[in-house]
Design a protein around this motif. Structure first.
Motif, PDB file in Angstrom:
ATOM      1  N   PRO A   1       0.833  -1.216   0.000  1.00 26.77           N
ATOM      2  CA  PRO A   1       0.000   0.000   0.000  1.00 26.77           C
ATOM      3  C   PRO A   1       0.864   1.260   0.000  1.00 26.77           C
ATOM      4  O   PRO A   1       1.563   1.544   0.980  1.00 26.77           O
ATOM      5  N   ARG A   2       0.806   1.978  -1.088  1.00 29.37           N
ATOM      6  CA  ARG A   2       1.732   3.056  -1.386  1.00 29.37           C
ATOM      7  C   ARG A   2       1.679   4.179  -0.354  1.00 29.37           C
ATOM      8  O   ARG A   2       0.625   4.572   0.105  1.00 29.37           O
ATOM      9  N   GLY A   3       2.867   4.668  -0.009  1.00 28.04           N
ATOM     10  CA  GLY A   3       2.957   5.835   0.858  1.00 28.04           C
ATOM     11  C   GLY A   3       2.854   5.561   2.341  1.00 28.04           C
ATOM     12  O   GLY A   3       2.848   6.500   3.145  1.00 28.04           O
ATOM     13  N   LEU A   4       2.796   4.293   2.747  1.00 29.86           N
ATOM     14  CA  LEU A   4       2.619   3.989   4.166  1.00 29.86           C
ATOM     15  C   LEU A   4       3.865   3.391   4.814  1.00 29.86           C
ATOM     16  O   LEU A   4       3.934   3.321   6.039  1.00 29.86           O
ATOM     17  N   ALA A   5       4.829   2.945   4.030  1.00 26.51           N
ATOM     18  CA  ALA A   5       6.032   2.339   4.610  1.00 26.51           C
ATOM     19  C   ALA A   5       6.825   3.363   5.416  1.00 26.51           C
ATOM     20  O   ALA A   5       7.288   3.081   6.524  1.00 26.51           O
ATOM     21  N   ARG A   6       6.975   4.567   4.853  1.00 29.66           N
ATOM     22  CA  ARG A   6       7.774   5.583   5.555  1.00 29.66           C
ATOM     23  C   ARG A   6       7.135   6.003   6.882  1.00 29.66           C
ATOM     24  O   ARG A   6       7.819   6.000   7.915  1.00 29.66           O
ATOM     25  N   PRO A   7       5.843   6.358   6.919  1.00 31.20           N
ATOM     26  CA  PRO A   7       5.268   6.731   8.223  1.00 31.20           C
ATOM     27  C   PRO A   7       5.242   5.573   9.220  1.00 31.20           C
ATOM     28  O   PRO A   7       5.374   5.795  10.424  1.00 31.20           O
ATOM     29  N   MET A   8       5.082   4.340   8.733  1.00 30.71           N
ATOM     30  CA  MET A   8       5.150   3.202   9.651  1.00 30.71           C
ATOM     31  C   MET A   8       6.548   3.084  10.246  1.00 30.71           C
ATOM     32  O   MET A   8       6.715   2.812  11.445  1.00 30.71           O
ATOM     33  N   LEU A   9       7.564   3.305   9.421  1.00 30.60           N
ATOM     34  CA  LEU A   9       8.934   3.257   9.919  1.00 30.60           C
ATOM     35  C   LEU A   9       9.194   4.410  10.884  1.00 30.60           C
ATOM     36  O   LEU A   9       9.938   4.262  11.863  1.00 30.60           O
ATOM     37  N   GLN A  10       8.561   5.559  10.636  1.00 26.30           N
ATOM     38  CA  GLN A  10       8.727   6.690  11.547  1.00 26.30           C
ATOM     39  C   GLN A  10       8.174   6.355  12.933  1.00 26.30           C
ATOM     40  O   GLN A  10       8.821   6.639  13.954  1.00 26.30           O
ATOM     41  N   LEU A  11       6.992   5.762  12.989  1.00 28.82           N
ATOM     42  CA  LEU A  11       6.448   5.346  14.278  1.00 28.82           C
ATOM     43  C   LEU A  11       7.371   4.349  14.958  1.00 28.82           C
ATOM     44  O   LEU A  11       7.683   4.467  16.147  1.00 28.82           O
ATOM     45  N   SER A  12       7.833   3.371  14.208  1.00 27.58           N
ATOM     46  CA  SER A  12       8.682   2.313  14.769  1.00 27.58           C
ATOM     47  C   SER A  12      10.034   2.857  15.229  1.00 27.58           C
ATOM     48  O   SER A  12      10.636   2.305  16.149  1.00 27.58           O
ATOM     49  N   SER A  13      10.483   3.931  14.613  1.00 29.73           N
ATOM     50  CA  SER A  13      11.813   4.453  14.945  1.00 29.73           C
ATOM     51  C   SER A  13      11.871   5.062  16.337  1.00 29.73           C
ATOM     52  O   SER A  13      12.964   5.300  16.869  1.00 29.73           O
ATOM     53  N   LEU A  14      10.705   5.330  16.952  1.00 32.53           N
ATOM     54  CA  LEU A  14      10.683   5.930  18.286  1.00 32.53           C
ATOM     55  C   LEU A  14      10.440   4.904  19.388  1.00 32.53           C
ATOM     56  O   LEU A  14      10.424   5.259  20.566  1.00 32.53           O
ATOM     57  N   LEU A  15      10.270   3.639  19.013  1.00 32.40           N
ATOM     58  CA  LEU A  15       9.880   2.614  19.984  1.00 32.40           C
ATOM     59  C   LEU A  15      11.033   1.647  20.223  1.00 32.40           C
ATOM     60  O   LEU A  15      12.145   1.865  19.760  1.00 32.40           O
ATOM     61  N   ASP A  16      10.768   0.587  20.960  1.00 28.89           N
ATOM     62  CA  ASP A  16      11.823  -0.323  21.408  1.00 28.89           C
ATOM     63  C   ASP A  16      12.321  -1.185  20.256  1.00 28.89           C
ATOM     64  O   ASP A  16      11.550  -1.958  19.675  1.00 28.89           O
ATOM     65  N   PRO A  17      13.597  -1.103  19.891  1.00 28.17           N
ATOM     66  CA  PRO A  17      14.099  -1.914  18.775  1.00 28.17           C
ATOM     67  C   PRO A  17      14.006  -3.408  19.044  1.00 28.17           C
ATOM     68  O   PRO A  17      13.976  -4.201  18.106  1.00 28.17           O
ATOM     69  N   ASN A  18      13.937  -3.790  20.318  1.00 32.60           N
ATOM     70  CA  ASN A  18      13.931  -5.214  20.661  1.00 32.60           C
ATOM     71  C   ASN A  18      12.553  -5.859  20.575  1.00 32.60           C
ATOM     72  O   ASN A  18      12.433  -7.068  20.773  1.00 32.60           O
ATOM     73  N   GLY A  19      11.520  -5.083  20.301  1.00 36.40           N
ATOM     74  CA  GLY A  19      10.210  -5.686  20.158  1.00 36.40           C
ATOM     75  C   GLY A  19       9.086  -4.691  20.319  1.00 36.40           C
ATOM     76  O   GLY A  19       8.938  -4.066  21.376  1.00 36.40           O
TER      77      GLY A  19
END
Length: 604
Positions: free
Chosen positions: A135-153
């Motif tokens: 789904p176009r245009g959603l990978a970057r914002p999803m990665l932005q959310l994930s970039s602020l959370l725990d890398p271990n899970g």
């Protein structure tokens, strides 16, 4: 070729890349030992002076054991004649981007090992390509959310929560019109799963649906590269504060009301990662994000009293620094910290702080604000715990009629005050009245909150206790069997409230005439608590106290007395000594009161 093998490298993990005559070999990051050895070798090959093993290992860990990052960092350090400690200092400096800490081909610098791009450039290209996939245009914002959370899970439930979906929709709405059907498709949990699979295929995350509550893992350097590319326009997609607010709201939405399993621990780790990533961004425009209070409260609900005090001290100090002492959140943090100090065993300190806080709150918030009613509630509690039982009863009797017009008769705070009012009636000598009041309250709580709500279980336990205090110890023991079974079923066997119920069950077994049975049960409770709670936890101290008392009562007076002396010494070494417990131990050793009693918190 007919006599050899061809090796093709790619960051992608599409299923179509596998097939007959092909074998996919996944290459992960180095192990810690491999990473340290590779960094040492890369530095030595460039004539860099030898470094201590501890410094090498620490830097390898900061680089996430990533081979590409290790070789490029080594080249940068050698060119700059920079030791590991100096490079680590720059790496943790938020004013420097990762691009500034690696060789820059654009400035004429050469990458090591014939590499074509820096770590940052490699991932930026992958993000760009992933964002163009449906789904176009959603990978970057999803990665932005994930970039602020725990890398271990990261729980997938967080990334598919309503606040997360709203953030993704906002980003999607800003895209240019397109004929792709994904542009018009509603962003749902199913679409989130598709986005995560796209990011997984491009090796930007690891997505494992079978990893309970840790479905998404992400490398710490991917997170850093992503954070450093956030758009800086205020309130635009990717704005740092907007992403932080969405991540905080998503975590809070996913937080369970009753913490039964490891999910709360994982959410606390994610909340801590978010705070570390965004700093005071969660203190914004006079508001403290509710997530910070929920994460702190969660520590206390799981028996980590000192950690909760530390967290609320930080919340209080930061709120005062950001907004001033008269801000609502500054006042709220002061009140909760005072209450925690009482729970940690210092009712006098809690009382003193609350007495100083109440006029400040009344001046700023007005007399009927719900937060003021909470402070009055806690003040009455710690007045009684500090020794003024009749004063506590009087404050609760005056508080209840003030609560009902503001909150209503069925509000949980009103029901809780009724619970505590009944308790203090019992403490002041009206044990049967307390039991009768609690029986009536239980009916209302089961109707309003349901039988499985923690407050209902607390009232059930208190009813059992006051049945015993009114003279029927066997009935109290039988009722506590039910309390233990229900708390084990609803909260789990290792929840602090379950331990409290088991502790009090042992006490009533002893009071019903079986001190040896009380000792046996308390020994098992203590062994189980030590598996999950801090040694200085008030619950562990309570169990040790009760065990020593019942050991004396069961006939082993010497051993019980020795355990009380040891417990007294241990309390004196705690960061926050428990004067209430210490006084009770001294009374026992002075033979001035019976050698059996319940936990010192009467609100079981």
């Amino acid at each position: 070729c007919a006599t050899g093998r061809t090796v093709v490298t790619t960051r992608r993990r599409d299923a179509a890349l596998a097939g007959p005559g092909r074998a996919r070999v996944d290459v992960d990051v180095y192990t810690p030992g491999e990473a340290a050895a590779a960094l040492h070798e890369a530095l030595a090959a460039r004539g860099h002076p030898a470094e201590p093993e501890a410094e090498i290992g620490s830097l390898a860990r900061e680089l996430g054991h990533l081979p590409l990052a290790i070789s490029q960092a080594a080249a940068y350090m050698a060119d700059a004649a920079l030791p590991c400690a100096g490079y680590r200092a720059r790496l943790v400096d938020r004013t420097r981007t990762l691009r500034q800490l690696l060789p820059d081909p654009g400035e004429g610098e050469v990458l090591p090992d014939e590499q074509a791009a820096t770590v940052a450039a490699t991932w930026s290209l992958s993000v760009e390509r992933a964002d163009g996939m449906p789904p176009r245009g959603l990978a970057r914002p999803m990665l932005q959310l994930s970039s602020l959370l725990d890398p271990n899970g990261i729980p997938q439930a967080v990334l598919s929560s309503l606040p997360a979906l709203d953030y993704l929709r906002g980003n999607q709405a800003g895209l240019a019109a397109t004929t792709s059907r994904w542009q018009q498709e509603e962003v749902t949990g199913e679409v989130v799963d598709k986005v995560l699979r796209v990011l997984h295929r491009f090796s930007l995350i690891d997505h494992d649906r079978a990893a309970d509550h840790r479905e998404v893992r992400i490398h710490q350097l991917v997170q850093r590269v992503t954070r450093e590319t956030f758009v800086t326009q205020p309130d635009g997609p990717g704005d740092y504060a907007v992403v932080a607010a969405a991540a905080a709201a998503a975590l809070l939405e996913a937080w369970p009301q009753i913490e039964r399993d490891q999910l709360a621990q994982i959410l606390r780790a994610n909340a801590a990662a978010l705070q570390q990533a965004v700093g005071v961004t969660l203190f914004h425009d006079g508001q403290v994000y509710p997530l910070l209070f929920r994460a702190a409260d969660s520590l206390g609900e799981n028996g980590q009293t000192q950690a909760t005090i530390t967290e609320y001290t930080r919340l209080q100090d930061t709120a005062i620094q950001q907004f001033g002492p008269d801000n609502r959140h500054s006042l709220t943090a002061r009140g909760r910290l005072a209450h925690l100090l009482g729970q940690a065993g210092d009712p006098a300190e809690a009382l003193d702080r609350l007495e100083r806080l109440l006029p400040d709150m009344q001046r700023v918030l007005g007399p009927d604000d719900p937060e003021i009613l909470t402070v009055r509630h806690n003040l009455a509690t710690w007045l009684g715990e500090a020794g003024d039982h009749y004063g506590a009863l009087d404050l609760f009797e005056r508080l209840l009629p003030d609560l009902q017009p503001v909150l209503g008769a069925d509000h949980i705070e009103t029901l809780t005050v009724r619970h505590h009012l009944a308790e203090w009636r019992g403490v002041t000598g009206r044990q049967q009245d307390a039991a009768d009041d609690l029986e009536e309250l239980l009916g209302d709580m089961e109707r309003v909150l349901g039988p499985d709500h923690p407050a209902t279980l607390d009232a059930l336990a208190s009813h059992a206790s006051w049945l015993g205090q009114a003279g029927d110890a066997p009935a109290a023991a039988a009722r506590y069997q039910v309390v233990v079974a229900e708390r084990s079923r609803i909260l789990g066997p290792s929840h602090p409230d379950t331990f409290v119920a088991r502790n009090n069950l042992a006490n009533w077994v002893g009071r019903a005439g079986d001190p040896a049975g009380a000792v046996a049960e308390l020994e098992q409770v203590l062994a189980d608590q030590r598996q999950v709670l801090d040694p200085g936890s008030p619950d562990i101290l309570a169990t040790r106290f009760n065990l020593a008392c019942w050991r004396r009562e069961a006939g082993d007076r010497e051993a019980g007395t020795s355990e009380l002396h040891e417990l007294l010494q241990d309390t004196e070494r705690l960061p926050s000594p428990n004067p209430n417990l210490q006084a009770r131990i001294l009374e026992i050793l002075g033979f001035r009161r019976p050698p059996f009693m319940e936990l010192w918190n009467p609100y079981e």
